[in-house]
Design an enzyme around this catalytic site. Structure first.
Site, mmCIF file in Angstrom:
data_model
loop_
_atom_site.group_PDB
_atom_site.id
_atom_site.type_symbol
_atom_site.label_atom_id
_atom_site.label_comp_id
_atom_site.label_asym_id
_atom_site.label_seq_id
_atom_site.Cartn_x
_atom_site.Cartn_y
_atom_site.Cartn_z
ATOM 1 N N TRP A 51 0.720 -1.278 -0.004
ATOM 2 C CA TRP A 51 0.006 0.053 0.070
ATOM 3 C C TRP A 51 0.884 1.322 -0.040
ATOM 4 C CZ3 TRP A 51 -4.572 -0.916 3.921
ATOM 5 C CH2 TRP A 51 -5.510 -2.135 3.453
ATOM 6 N N LYS A 52 2.290 1.077 0.243
ATOM 7 C CA LYS A 52 2.926 2.199 0.355
ATOM 8 C C LYS A 52 2.438 3.276 1.245
ATOM 9 C CE LYS A 52 4.849 1.001 -4.203
ATOM 10 N NZ LYS A 52 5.174 1.305 -5.696
ATOM 11 N N HIS A 93 13.046 -2.496 -1.207
ATOM 12 C CA HIS A 93 12.215 -1.937 -2.169
ATOM 13 C C HIS A 93 13.096 -0.748 -2.970
ATOM 14 C CE1 HIS A 93 9.116 0.058 -4.322
ATOM 15 N NE2 HIS A 93 8.206 -1.108 -4.224
ATOM 16 N N GLY A 124 5.031 1.672 -10.979
ATOM 17 C CA GLY A 124 4.252 2.712 -11.072
ATOM 18 C C GLY A 124 4.205 3.671 -12.274
ATOM 19 N N SER A 157 3.672 -2.525 -11.888
ATOM 20 C CA SER A 157 2.617 -2.241 -12.876
ATOM 21 C C SER A 157 1.937 -3.448 -13.286
ATOM 22 C CB SER A 157 2.982 -1.566 -14.195
ATOM 23 O OG SER A 157 3.416 -0.166 -13.877
ATOM 24 N N GLY A 182 1.586 -2.738 -6.456
ATOM 25 C CA GLY A 182 1.607 -1.394 -5.644
ATOM 26 C C GLY A 182 -0.019 -0.669 -5.897
ATOM 27 N N GLY A 183 0.048 -0.136 -6.903
ATOM 28 C CA GLY A 183 -1.161 0.771 -7.499
ATOM 29 C C GLY A 183 -2.476 -0.042 -7.058
HETATM 30 P P1 PGA Z 1 3.162 -0.829 -8.730
HETATM 31 O O1 PGA Z 1 4.208 -0.726 -7.603
HETATM 32 O O2 PGA Z 1 2.356 -1.952 -8.874
HETATM 33 O O3 PGA Z 1 2.596 0.338 -8.584
HETATM 34 O O4 PGA Z 1 3.915 -0.741 -10.049
HETATM 35 C C1 PGA Z 1 4.737 -2.168 -7.282
HETATM 36 C C2 PGA Z 1 5.589 -1.852 -6.185
HETATM 37 O O5 PGA Z 1 6.272 -1.054 -6.022
HETATM 38 O O6 PGA Z 1 5.842 -3.062 -5.439
#
Ligand code: PGA
Length: 244
Positions: free
Chosen positions: A4-5, A92, A168, A206, A227-228
């Site tokens: 979730w960052k 990361h 991202g 992504s 992530g997203g």
């Molecule tokens: P993302 O991020 O799916 O938004 O590209 C992946 C991650 O940083 O683990």
């Protein structure tokens, strides 16, 4: 795994996201693990409401191999373990880039985490220039080597391959390139420790419902780090179910 960052802003949103996942993730295959990594601030509340099919990951851990002490701003592996956290994310590219985390910091964090019985997800990935210059395999070998050879054999290691240029950005690596890199990673880590043959290897960068099927079908891809799309419950669930 959903990273979730630094999202969402409010605890109410984090709780709402967890409630939606709870409803949908009920009867998953025993061999499948679903893990979410909220921010430190939201970990405890998410832990209280998440169902038992969902595991918890912390996005960071104190470098200090101490349960407690005078380390302002730190959160120890012991604190995380006592709260029911299962995994720690280490290496990361956002932390390597924005917090200047180097190999020694990763080694120390992995040591602190494993000493408390936590599982570790170690991220590796090349940047766009390294890929263009065909140095991607060499870069990844070096990243793995620098960390793993300095540690005793870790029982519960997961490695996440996340090409920095794909995080991202909406760009994803070609499926053939992902498989080639995962095979390379498996060979590299097995050369360091033969028992690492069955280490789970995740792809990240992504990942979306539209591209996950090809990624999931790769022989050496065991899962994904998202992530997203992990902040959009319907998308995250589509990704989870593609591994059923
Ligand atoms: P993302 O991020 O799916 O938004 O590209 C992946 C991650 O940083 O683990």
């Amino acid at each position: 795994m959903g990273n979730w960052k630094l999202n969402p802003v409010t605890l109410a949103e984090a709780k709402a996201l967890t409630h939606i996942l709870n409803d949908k993730i009920q009867d998953i295959n025993d061999l499948l693990e679903v893990v979410i990594a909220p921010s430190f601030l939201h970990l405890s509340s998410v832990n209280d409401i998440k169902n038992t099919h969902i595991k918890l990951m912390a996005q960071d851990v104190s470098i200090q191999d101490k349960e407690s002490g005078a380390f302002t701003g730190d959160v120890s592996a012991a604190q995380l373990a006592s709260m029911g956290v299962d995994y720690i994310l280490v290496g990361h590219s956002e932390r390597r880039q924005y917090q200047q985390e180097n190999d020694q910091i990763l080694i120390d964090k992995i040591t602190a985490a494993t000493n408390q019985g936590l599982q570790v997800v170690l991220c590796v990935g090349e940047d766009a220039q390294q890929r263009q210059q065909q140095q991607h395999q060499q870069t990844i070998s070096q990243q793995l080597h620098n960390v793993l050879t300095q540690l005793p054999e870790i029982k519960q290691l997961t490695v996440a391959y996340e090409p920095v240029w794909a995080i991202g950005t909406g760009l994803t690596a070609e499926v053939a390139d992902i498989q080639a890199m995962h095979l390379h990673i498996r060979q590299q880590i097995t050369a360091i420790y033969p028992s690492y043959q069955h280490t789970s290897l995740l792809y990240g960068g992504s990942v979306k419902p539209e591209n996950v099927a090809g990624i999931a079908a790769c022989a050496d891809v065991d899962g994904v780090l998202v992530g997203g799309a992990s902040l959009k419950p319907e998308q995250f669930l589509d990704i989870v179910t593609s591994f059923r």
